[in-house]
Design a protein around this motif. Structure first.
Motif, short mmCIF file in Angstrom:
data_model
loop_
_atom_site.label_atom_id
_atom_site.label_comp_id
_atom_site.label_asym_id
_atom_site.label_seq_id
_atom_site.Cartn_x
_atom_site.Cartn_y
_atom_site.Cartn_z
N GLY A 96 7.65 -26.56 3.11
CA GLY A 96 8.72 -26.80 4.07
C GLY A 96 8.91 -25.62 5.01
N ALA A 97 10.08 -25.56 5.60
CA ALA A 97 10.40 -24.54 6.59
C ALA A 97 11.04 -23.32 5.93
N LEU A 98 10.94 -22.19 6.60
CA LEU A 98 11.49 -20.94 6.08
C LEU A 98 13.03 -20.96 6.10
N ALA A 99 13.63 -21.41 7.19
CA ALA A 99 15.09 -21.37 7.33
C ALA A 99 15.79 -22.21 6.26
N GLY A 102 12.44 -23.85 2.15
CA GLY A 102 11.48 -24.78 1.60
C GLY A 102 10.06 -24.24 1.64
N ALA A 103 9.85 -23.15 2.42
CA ALA A 103 8.52 -22.54 2.47
C ALA A 103 8.18 -21.99 1.09
N CYS A 104 6.95 -22.20 0.66
CA CYS A 104 6.55 -21.81 -0.69
C CYS A 104 6.09 -20.35 -0.71
N LEU A 105 6.87 -19.50 -1.39
CA LEU A 105 6.62 -18.06 -1.42
C LEU A 105 6.22 -17.58 -2.82
N PHE A 106 5.48 -16.47 -2.87
CA PHE A 106 5.17 -15.83 -4.15
C PHE A 106 6.41 -15.18 -4.74
N GLU A 107 7.17 -14.48 -3.93
CA GLU A 107 8.38 -13.79 -4.38
C GLU A 107 9.60 -14.65 -4.04
N PRO A 108 10.69 -14.50 -4.80
CA PRO A 108 11.88 -15.29 -4.49
C PRO A 108 12.48 -14.88 -3.14
N TYR A 109 13.21 -15.78 -2.55
CA TYR A 109 13.91 -15.49 -1.30
C TYR A 109 14.90 -14.36 -1.54
N SER A 110 15.02 -13.44 -0.59
CA SER A 110 15.87 -12.27 -0.77
C SER A 110 17.35 -12.64 -0.92
N ASP A 111 17.75 -13.76 -0.37
CA ASP A 111 19.16 -14.17 -0.45
C ASP A 111 19.40 -15.32 -1.43
N ARG A 112 18.38 -15.60 -2.26
CA ARG A 112 18.54 -16.68 -3.24
C ARG A 112 17.64 -16.38 -4.44
N ALA A 113 18.20 -15.70 -5.41
CA ALA A 113 17.44 -15.27 -6.58
C ALA A 113 16.78 -16.45 -7.29
N HIS A 114 15.59 -16.23 -7.75
CA HIS A 114 14.81 -17.19 -8.53
C HIS A 114 14.37 -18.43 -7.74
N HIS A 115 14.54 -18.41 -6.41
CA HIS A 115 14.11 -19.56 -5.60
C HIS A 115 12.89 -19.16 -4.78
N GLY A 146 4.75 -20.54 3.99
CA GLY A 146 4.90 -19.47 2.99
C GLY A 146 3.59 -18.88 2.54
N ASP A 147 3.65 -17.63 2.02
CA ASP A 147 2.43 -16.95 1.57
C ASP A 147 1.77 -17.67 0.41
N SER A 148 2.54 -18.26 -0.49
CA SER A 148 1.96 -18.99 -1.60
C SER A 148 1.29 -20.27 -1.13
N ALA A 149 1.94 -21.00 -0.22
CA ALA A 149 1.33 -22.21 0.35
C ALA A 149 0.05 -21.88 1.09
N ASN A 150 0.05 -20.78 1.85
CA ASN A 150 -1.16 -20.36 2.56
C ASN A 150 -2.27 -20.03 1.58
N ALA A 151 -1.95 -19.33 0.50
CA ALA A 151 -2.96 -18.96 -0.49
C ALA A 151 -3.55 -20.21 -1.15
N VAL A 152 -2.71 -21.17 -1.50
CA VAL A 152 -3.19 -22.41 -2.11
C VAL A 152 -4.13 -23.13 -1.15
#
Length: 178
Positions: A96-99, A102-115, A146-152
């Motif tokens: 999904g989108a970053l804002a 929904g973008a798939c990241l390796f690390e959690p979002y800085s403003d939403r722990a564990h997401h 997201g970096d994880s989506a790009n890697a996949v």
């Protein structure tokens, strides 16, 4: 958005709108467009209009992976390459989108722990579709933010595309990469 009903346009109304849009594009000097993620019905309308000479605009259309039935039909028929209409690629959304986080990241979002966001499809399904798309001679254009989506997706591309192949698969909208 679902609270606001959007009326479905008739085929005739869509055709008139396309002719009007074509004229406006020609007025500003545009003679061709690329359209990402069309449905099978939309492509059928464009094809019919081109066959009957109703449209002169050159269109590079990407069939939407989300219209799975139409995509599979297109893959079975093979690329459609006509002077003014080409359908030889598939548009895929891997995340999904970053804002909206929904973008798939390796690390959690800085403003939403564990997401971490999420892939829209699991990697096995994405790999299977990529194989089908490659085997049918189509291009794959993947939305991966997201970096994880790009890697996949890069791993899938690496596994599917032989080193000697001259294909033009791409990742679109990449924002977070390693």
């Amino acid at each position: 958005m679902d609270l606001v009903p959007v009326p479905k346009w008739s085929r005739d109304r869509l055709a008139r709108a396309l002719i009007e849009a074509e004229q406006r594009l020609f007025e500003v000097g545009l003679t061709g467009i690329a359209e990402a993620g069309l449905t099978g019905d939309e492509i059928a309308l464009l094809d019919s209009m081109h066959q009957h000479g109703a449209l002169q605009l050159r269109i590079y259309a990407m069939i939407s992976l989300q219209d799975t039935l139409a995509m599979r039909g297109a893959l079975a028929r093979g690329p459609l390459v006509q002077p003014r209409l080409q359908v030889r690629s598939v548009k895929c959304y891997s995340d999904g989108a970053l804002a909206s986080r929904g973008a798939c990241l390796f690390e959690p979002y800085s403003d939403r722990a564990h997401h971490h966001g999420a892939l829209l499809y699991d990697s096995i399904t994405l790999h299977r579709w990529a194989r089908e798309i490659y085997d049918a001679g189509f291009q794959l254009n993947t939305h991966a933010i997201g970096d994880s989506a790009n890697a996949v997706m890069l791993q899938i591309y690496d596994q599917i595309i032989p080193d000697t192949a001259d294909v033009r698969w791409r990742i679109e909208h990449a924002q977070i990469v390693r």
